[in-house]
Design a protein around this motif. Structure first.
Motif, PDB file in Angstrom:
ATOM      1  N   CYS A  72       1.048  -0.798   0.321  1.00  0.00           N
ATOM      2  CA  CYS A  72      -0.071  -0.144  -0.209  1.00  0.00           C
ATOM      3  C   CYS A  72       1.024   1.124   0.245  1.00  0.00           C
ATOM      4  O   CYS A  72       0.837   2.167  -0.891  1.00  0.00           O
ATOM      5  CB  CYS A  72      -1.096  -0.259   0.884  1.00  0.00           C
ATOM      6  SG  CYS A  72      -2.373  -1.107   1.279  1.00  0.00           S
ATOM      7  N   MET A  73       1.990   1.065   1.012  1.00  0.00           N
ATOM      8  CA  MET A  73       2.812   2.770   0.787  1.00  0.00           C
ATOM      9  C   MET A  73       3.590   2.793  -0.156  1.00  0.00           C
ATOM     10  O   MET A  73       3.603   3.863  -0.824  1.00  0.00           O
ATOM     11  CB  MET A  73       3.614   2.327   1.727  1.00  0.00           C
ATOM     12  CG  MET A  73       4.809   3.541   1.617  1.00  0.00           C
ATOM     13  SD  MET A  73       6.032   2.410   2.728  1.00  0.00           S
ATOM     14  CE  MET A  73       7.203   0.997   1.777  1.00  0.00           C
ATOM     15  N   MET A  74       3.582   1.322  -1.481  1.00  0.00           N
ATOM     16  CA  MET A  74       4.630   1.727  -2.609  1.00  0.00           C
ATOM     17  C   MET A  74       3.367   2.395  -3.354  1.00  0.00           C
ATOM     18  O   MET A  74       4.045   2.759  -4.704  1.00  0.00           O
ATOM     19  CB  MET A  74       5.031   0.788  -2.739  1.00  0.00           C
ATOM     20  CG  MET A  74       6.533   0.075  -2.187  1.00  0.00           C
ATOM     21  SD  MET A  74       7.809   1.546  -1.693  1.00  0.00           S
ATOM     22  CE  MET A  74       8.125   2.373  -3.295  1.00  0.00           C
ATOM     23  N   ASN A  75       2.216   1.762  -3.114  1.00  0.00           N
ATOM     24  CA  ASN A  75       1.334   1.948  -4.083  1.00  0.00           C
ATOM     25  C   ASN A  75       0.966   3.690  -3.860  1.00  0.00           C
ATOM     26  O   ASN A  75       0.975   4.917  -4.433  1.00  0.00           O
ATOM     27  CB  ASN A  75       0.002   1.568  -4.034  1.00  0.00           C
ATOM     28  CG  ASN A  75      -0.979   1.654  -5.079  1.00  0.00           C
ATOM     29  OD1 ASN A  75      -0.656   1.950  -6.222  1.00  0.00           O
ATOM     30  ND2 ASN A  75      -2.201   1.578  -4.790  1.00  0.00           N
ATOM     31  N   THR A  76       0.984   5.005  -3.085  1.00  0.00           N
ATOM     32  CA  THR A  76       0.524   6.058  -2.562  1.00  0.00           C
ATOM     33  C   THR A  76       1.576   7.002  -3.127  1.00  0.00           C
ATOM     34  O   THR A  76       1.970   8.211  -3.759  1.00  0.00           O
ATOM     35  CB  THR A  76       0.751   5.925  -1.411  1.00  0.00           C
ATOM     36  OG1 THR A  76       1.862   5.503  -0.726  1.00  0.00           O
ATOM     37  CG2 THR A  76      -0.235   5.361  -0.562  1.00  0.00           C
ATOM     38  N   ILE A  77       2.848   5.764  -2.962  1.00  0.00           N
ATOM     39  CA  ILE A  77       4.094   6.683  -3.935  1.00  0.00           C
ATOM     40  C   ILE A  77       3.946   6.753  -5.673  1.00  0.00           C
ATOM     41  O   ILE A  77       4.314   7.930  -5.927  1.00  0.00           O
ATOM     42  CB  ILE A  77       5.612   5.896  -2.992  1.00  0.00           C
ATOM     43  CG1 ILE A  77       6.032   6.155  -2.007  1.00  0.00           C
ATOM     44  CG2 ILE A  77       6.254   6.709  -3.541  1.00  0.00           C
ATOM     45  CD1 ILE A  77       7.141   5.221  -0.866  1.00  0.00           C
ATOM     46  N   ARG A  78       4.246   5.812  -5.603  1.00  0.00           N
ATOM     47  CA  ARG A  78       3.775   5.936  -7.391  1.00  0.00           C
ATOM     48  C   ARG A  78       2.408   6.795  -7.952  1.00  0.00           C
ATOM     49  O   ARG A  78       2.901   7.434  -9.215  1.00  0.00           O
ATOM     50  CB  ARG A  78       3.713   3.822  -8.116  1.00  0.00           C
ATOM     51  CG  ARG A  78       3.203   4.024  -9.039  1.00  0.00           C
ATOM     52  CD  ARG A  78       2.678   2.284  -9.753  1.00  0.00           C
ATOM     53  NE  ARG A  78       1.651   1.861  -8.777  1.00  0.00           N
ATOM     54  CZ  ARG A  78       0.306   3.073  -9.723  1.00  0.00           C
ATOM     55  NH1 ARG A  78       0.213   3.082 -10.616  1.00  0.00           N
ATOM     56  NH2 ARG A  78      -1.069   2.355  -8.888  1.00  0.00           N
ATOM     57  N   ILE A  79       1.345   5.801  -7.217  1.00  0.00           N
ATOM     58  CA  ILE A  79       0.590   7.067  -7.904  1.00  0.00           C
ATOM     59  C   ILE A  79       0.314   9.007  -6.960  1.00  0.00           C
ATOM     60  O   ILE A  79       0.215   9.696  -7.994  1.00  0.00           O
ATOM     61  CB  ILE A  79      -0.987   7.008  -6.905  1.00  0.00           C
ATOM     62  CG1 ILE A  79      -1.667   5.846  -7.661  1.00  0.00           C
ATOM     63  CG2 ILE A  79      -1.892   8.123  -7.144  1.00  0.00           C
ATOM     64  CD1 ILE A  79      -3.015   5.251  -6.704  1.00  0.00           C
ATOM     65  N   SER A  80       1.218   8.941  -6.270  1.00  0.00           N
ATOM     66  CA  SER A  80       1.344  11.038  -5.907  1.00  0.00           C
ATOM     67  C   SER A  80       2.930  11.284  -7.305  1.00  0.00           C
ATOM     68  O   SER A  80       3.027  12.116  -7.501  1.00  0.00           O
ATOM     69  CB  SER A  80       2.586  10.355  -4.567  1.00  0.00           C
ATOM     70  OG  SER A  80       1.368  10.664  -3.652  1.00  0.00           O
ATOM     71  N   ALA A  81       4.025   9.924  -7.122  1.00  0.00           N
ATOM     72  CA  ALA A  81       4.813  10.831  -8.009  1.00  0.00           C
ATOM     73  C   ALA A  81       3.948  10.504  -9.305  1.00  0.00           C
ATOM     74  O   ALA A  81       4.207  11.139 -10.274  1.00  0.00           O
ATOM     75  CB  ALA A  81       5.659   9.198  -8.607  1.00  0.00           C
ATOM     76  N   ARG A  82       2.984  10.147 -10.056  1.00  0.00           N
ATOM     77  CA  ARG A  82       2.265   9.710 -11.389  1.00  0.00           C
ATOM     78  C   ARG A  82       1.521  11.093 -11.769  1.00  0.00           C
ATOM     79  O   ARG A  82       1.757  11.441 -12.910  1.00  0.00           O
ATOM     80  CB  ARG A  82       0.987   8.650 -11.637  1.00  0.00           C
ATOM     81  CG  ARG A  82       0.633   8.479 -12.624  1.00  0.00           C
ATOM     82  CD  ARG A  82      -0.567   7.041 -12.891  1.00  0.00           C
ATOM     83  NE  ARG A  82      -1.725   6.816 -14.343  1.00  0.00           N
ATOM     84  CZ  ARG A  82      -1.066   7.379 -15.117  1.00  0.00           C
ATOM     85  NH1 ARG A  82       0.167   6.419 -15.393  1.00  0.00           N
ATOM     86  NH2 ARG A  82      -1.532   6.631 -15.736  1.00  0.00           N
ATOM     87  N   TYR A  83       0.862  12.439 -10.853  1.00  0.00           N
ATOM     88  CA  TYR A  83       0.246  13.548 -10.949  1.00  0.00           C
ATOM     89  C   TYR A  83       1.023  14.131  -9.887  1.00  0.00           C
ATOM     90  O   TYR A  83       0.757  15.335  -9.800  1.00  0.00           O
ATOM     91  CB  TYR A  83      -0.999  12.501  -9.497  1.00  0.00           C
ATOM     92  CG  TYR A  83      -1.754  11.885 -10.763  1.00  0.00           C
ATOM     93  CD1 TYR A  83      -2.330  12.256 -11.721  1.00  0.00           C
ATOM     94  CD2 TYR A  83      -2.074  10.281 -10.264  1.00  0.00           C
ATOM     95  CE1 TYR A  83      -3.676  11.539 -11.728  1.00  0.00           C
ATOM     96  CE2 TYR A  83      -2.859   9.792 -10.842  1.00  0.00           C
ATOM     97  CZ  TYR A  83      -4.233  10.328 -11.923  1.00  0.00           C
ATOM     98  OH  TYR A  83      -4.597   9.630 -12.739  1.00  0.00           O
ATOM     99  N   ASN A  84       2.225  13.859 -10.372  1.00  0.00           N
ATOM    100  CA  ASN A  84       3.309  14.882  -9.763  1.00  0.00           C
ATOM    101  C   ASN A  84       3.108  15.682  -7.876  1.00  0.00           C
ATOM    102  O   ASN A  84       3.600  16.764  -7.841  1.00  0.00           O
ATOM    103  CB  ASN A  84       3.226  16.172 -10.992  1.00  0.00           C
ATOM    104  CG  ASN A  84       4.568  17.063 -11.021  1.00  0.00           C
ATOM    105  OD1 ASN A  84       5.612  16.557 -10.343  1.00  0.00           O
ATOM    106  ND2 ASN A  84       4.449  18.689 -11.189  1.00  0.00           N
TER     107      ASN A  84
END
Length: 638
Positions: A236-248
Motif C-alpha cells: 500500500c505504501m509503494m502504491n501511495t508513492i507511485r500514484i503521488s509520483a504519477r500526478y506530480n
C-alpha cells in the motif's frame, strides 16, 4: 439489578423530577422540527479549493436562501454580491473597502442577521446559540431576537450597531455572521469516499473536516491505501508513492507529511533512467524544471517495480485472494521482452526491469528490503499522517446507514444473476453485508498493529484496493502493469463487477437495501467512485430514483471525459436534490467576478410528507433518550 444500577446512574444527572420533565418536553418538541439539511460529497481527490468552495456555498444552498428571502427586495446583482461575501467574507471586505460607509455596514449587517434568522428556523434556540461565535455572541443574540414591533427598544438596537461601527468592529462582526450562515445552511455533511490522491491538498481537506461541526466519512479505495501504509502494508505504501509520483504530487509525502524520500531517490537514480511512460502527469500552468521531472520519473519507476514485486509475494502468500493472474512479472519473457495475457502474446515497451531477477521476479534484494523497511518506518511514525488516518478511522466506515439511506463509496459485489458475490476467506464464506463488515473489522485490526506487515488483515487492505470481490474496487482486475508497458488498449480494460450494470434496475437496488435492513419507500443507495459521463448521456439517477451516483468529479483529469465537475446531493425536509457543477475556476475568480460553480439542480425524490426530526437517525436516538427518561421518572415516582 442492572436496570436499577443504570437508572441510578442516569438519575445522578438530574437534580429534580422537574428537570427530567423539562428535558422530556424539550426532546419531544425537537422531534417535531423539520429535519436538517444533509450535504453529500464524494471523490474529492485532494482538490481542496473546489471542496472548500462547495462547503462554503452549501452546494448552492446559501444562494437559495438569499433568493427565497430577498427575491422581492434585492436585485440579482446584489444577491450575487451578498452570496460571495458570505462565501469569502475576509477577501470580499478587503477588495470592497472603498464602499464601506456607515450605511453600508448597517445594511449588510441587517441582511446577514435576517439570513441567520431565516436559516435557523429549523433549529432550537439552544442549538442556534451553540453555533454563534463567542466574541460577538451577546450582540448577535440581541440582534437576532429583536422584534420589529418593539418600538421601545428600537434605539437600543440601533445603538448596538452604531457602537459596533464606531469601534471599528464592523468587519469582524460581518465575518462571524457569514461563517454562522455557512454553518446553518447545512446540518450534516457526508463524505462518500476518496479524499486522497491525484489532487495536491488532501491534507487540507482533512484539516477542514476536523473543524466541521457535524460529519461522517465512508472510506474510498484511495483512502484505504493511505490507511494501509500507516497499518504497515509495504505494498500500500509503494502504491501511495507511485500514484503521488504519477500526478506530480510527491510534495504531499515529503513536505506535508515530513516523510523523507531521499533514500528512494538515491536508489532510483542508481537503477533507472528517463522513461516517457513514467513521466508525471502535468496540469496546465505547472512549472517544473527538467531535473525535477527526471527525479520524479525515476522514483515513479522504482515505486512501480517494487509494488509489482510485493504483489507477486502477496499473491503467493494469499492463494485465497484468487489473484494469480496478477503475477505479471512471473509471466514476462525478459529475453524477448514479451508477455502472454489471456492466450495472446504482447510486446512490452518502456520497460524498466533492471532490478528484476527473471528466475525469481518477486524477490527483493537486501538493498530493497532495507529501503522498504526504512520508508515504512517513516510512514508509520509520521505524526501528521497518523493524526489524519486516525481521524479517518474515528469518523469513517466502509458504509453507513443514515436516515434510511445506504451510503457506500464503491459497490456491493454481485454475480451476473444479481445474487451477492461470495469469497472464501480463512475457510469462511462471506458475501453481501457480512463481507463488507469483515473488511472493516480487518482494516481496524490491521491499523491497531502496524508492525505486523504481512499478516492476513494487513494483506486484506491490498485486496480492498484491487481484489475482484472488493466493495471499494468493483472490477475483475486492476491493469496497472498493462497501462505502463503494453500499447494495445484492449489489455487496459478493467471489467466492472455486475453491480455496475445491474444497479440500473430497481429490483437490484431494493434487494441490496434490504440486505442492509432498509425496506422503506424513501430509502436510497448513494454511491461515489465512478464518474458519470454526462457527455455520453449517462444519468446519475438510476433504478427509478433508488440509486444516486454523486462522484464529485473534483479530480481535474476526469473532467475532460465527464463534461462537468460532477455532482453533490442535498437532502432537506422536502426531499432530495442533485446538484451538478461546472469545473471550479479559482477562489480569485469567485471573489472578483461572483463566478459560482453551481450549475443546476435536479429533483431526485420528494416525499409525500415533510420529513421531521422524528423520521431521522438522530430522531431515533432522541426517542430512545425520551424512553429512558420516562423510565427514570417512573422509577423515581415509584
Amino acid at each position: 439489578m442492572k436496570k436499577d444500577k443504570y437508572l441510578d446512574l442516569l438519575s445522578s444527572k438530574f437534580d429534580s423530577t422537574e428537570e427530567i420533565v423539562s428535558e422530556i418536553i424539550n426532546l419531544k418538541a425537537i422531534l417535531n422540527l423539520p429535519k436538517g439539511t444533509e450535504h453529500f460529497v464524494s471523490d474529492l481527490h485532494g482538490e481542496y479549493n473546489a471542496f472548500q468552495h462547495i462547503l462554503r456555498n452549501g452546494s448552492g444552498n446559501v444562494k437559495e436562501k438569499i433568493k427565497e428571502l430577498f427575491h422581492q427586495t434585492l436585485s440579482f446583482e446584489k444577491q450575487q454580491k451578498l452570496a460571495t461575501l458570505i462565501y469569502y467574507p475576509e477577501e470580499r471586505l478587503e477588495i470592497t473597502r472603498d464602499e464601506h460607509t456607515d450605511e453600508w455596514y448597517k445594511e449588510t449587517i441587517d441582511y446577514l442577521i435576517q439570513l441567520i434568522r431565516f436559516s435557523s428556523s429549523k433549529y432550537t434556540r439552544s442549538k442556534l446559540r451553540k453555533t454563534l461565535p463567542s466574541r460577538f455572541s451577546y450582540i448577535i443574540e440581541e440582534l437576532l431576537f429583536q422584534n420589529d414591533n418593539q418600538t421601545d427598544k428600537k434605539n437600543y438596537y440601533n445603538q448596538i450597531i452604531n457602537n459596533v461601527i464606531s469601534l471599528q468592529q464592523g468587519d469582524k462582526l460581518i465575518i462571524d455572521l457569514c461563517y454562522t450562515i455557512q454553518r446553518l445552511v447545512v446540518d450534516h455533511l457526508h463524505v462518500v469516499g476518496d479524499i486522497y490522491d491525484r489532487g495536491p491538498e488532501p491534507d487540507k481537506i482533512i484539516e477542514r473536516l476536523m473543524t466541521h461541526h457535524s460529519h461522517d466519512i465512508q472510506w474510498g479505495n484511495h483512502d484505504i491505501i493511505w490507511i494501509g501504509a500507516c497499518s504497515g502494508s509495504a505494498i500500500c505504501m509503494m502504491n501511495t508513492i507511485r500514484i503521488s509520483a504519477r500526478y506530480n504530487n510527491l510534495s504531499i509525502i515529503e513536505d506535508t507529511y515530513g516523510i523523507n524520500l531521499r533514500p528512494l531517490l538515491t536508489y532510483a537514480e542508481k537503477y533507472y533512467e528517463d522513461n516517457p511512460a513514467f513521466r508525471p502527469k502535468m496540469e496546465e500552468g505547472d512549472h517544473v524544471c527538467h531535473e525535477e521531472i527526471l527525479e520524479t520519473t525515476k522514483i515513479h519507476q522504482a515505486a512501480a517495480i517494487l509494488q509489482f514485486k510485493l504483489e507477486e509475494q502477496l499473491v503467493l502468500r494469499r492463494p485465497e485472494f484468487n489473484m494469480e493472474h496478477r503475477q505479471l512479472l512471473s509471466k514476462t519473457d525478459y529475453q524477448n521482452n514479451t508477455i502472454d495475457i489471456k492466450e495472446k502474446t504482447y510486446s512490452l515497451h518502456d520497460t524498466c526491469f533492471k532490478t528484476v531477477d527473471p528466475l525469481n521476479p518477486g524477490q527483493l534484494t537486501i538493498e530493497e528490503e532495507e529501503l522498504i523497511e526504512r520508508l515504512l518506518h517513516n510512514f508509520i511514525y509520521s505524526e501528521k499522517l497518523k493524526r489524519h488516518t486516525s481521524f479517518l478511522l474515528d469518523k469513517g466506515s466502509m458504509y453507513l446507514v443514515y436516515n434510511e439511506n445506504l451510503l457506500i463509496h464503491g459497490c456491493v459485489p454481485l454475480n451476473e444473476d444479481g445474487s451477492f458475490q461470495s469469497i472464501t476467506l480463512n475457510e469462511k464464506v462471506y458475501k453481501g453485508k457480512e463481507l463488507i463488515d469483515h473488511f472493516e473489522y480487518a482494516l481496524r485490526k490491521a491499523y491497531r498493529s502496524p508492525h505486523e506487515s504481512t499478516d492476513y488483515e494487513t494483506d486484506l487492505l491490498w485486496y480492498l484496493w484491487s481484489g475482484e470481490s472488493s466493495s471499494l474496487f468493483g472490477k475483475k482486475e486492476m491493469t496497472t502493469f498493462e497501462r505502463y508497458f503494453i500499447k494495445e488498449k484492449e489489455t487496459h480494460v478493467e471489467e466492472k463487477n455486475s453491480y455496475y450494470k445491474l444497479r440500473e434496475e430497481e429490483e437490484t437496488i431494493r434487494n441490496i437495501l434490504k440486505e442492509f435492513g432498509l425496506n422503506g419507500e424513501d430509502s436510497h443507495l448513494i454511491n461515489g467512485h465512478t464518474p458519470i459521463k454526462e457527455l455520453k448521456g449517462e444519468n446519475p439517477i438510476k433504478a427509478n430514483g433508488k440509486l444516486i451516483v454523486i462522484d464529485g468529479g473534483f479530480s481535474k483529469p476526469y473532467q475532460k471525459t465527464t463534461g462537468l465537475a460532477g455532482y453533490t446531493l442535498l437532502y432537506n425536509s422536502y426531499g432530495m436534490q442533485l446538484v451538478a457543477h461546472k469545473p471550479f475556476s479559482s477562489v480569485k475568480q469567485v471573489i472578483e467576478e461572483h463566478d459560482d460553480i453551481l450549475s443546476m439542480k435536479r429533483l431526485v425524490d420528494r416525499p409525500l410528507e415533510r420529513k421531521r426530526v422524528s423520521d431521522t437517525t438522530i430522531g431515533c436516538k432522541i426517542q430512545e433518550e425520551i424512553n429512558e427518561l420516562q423510565s427514570l421518572l417512573e422509577y423515581l415516582n415509584y
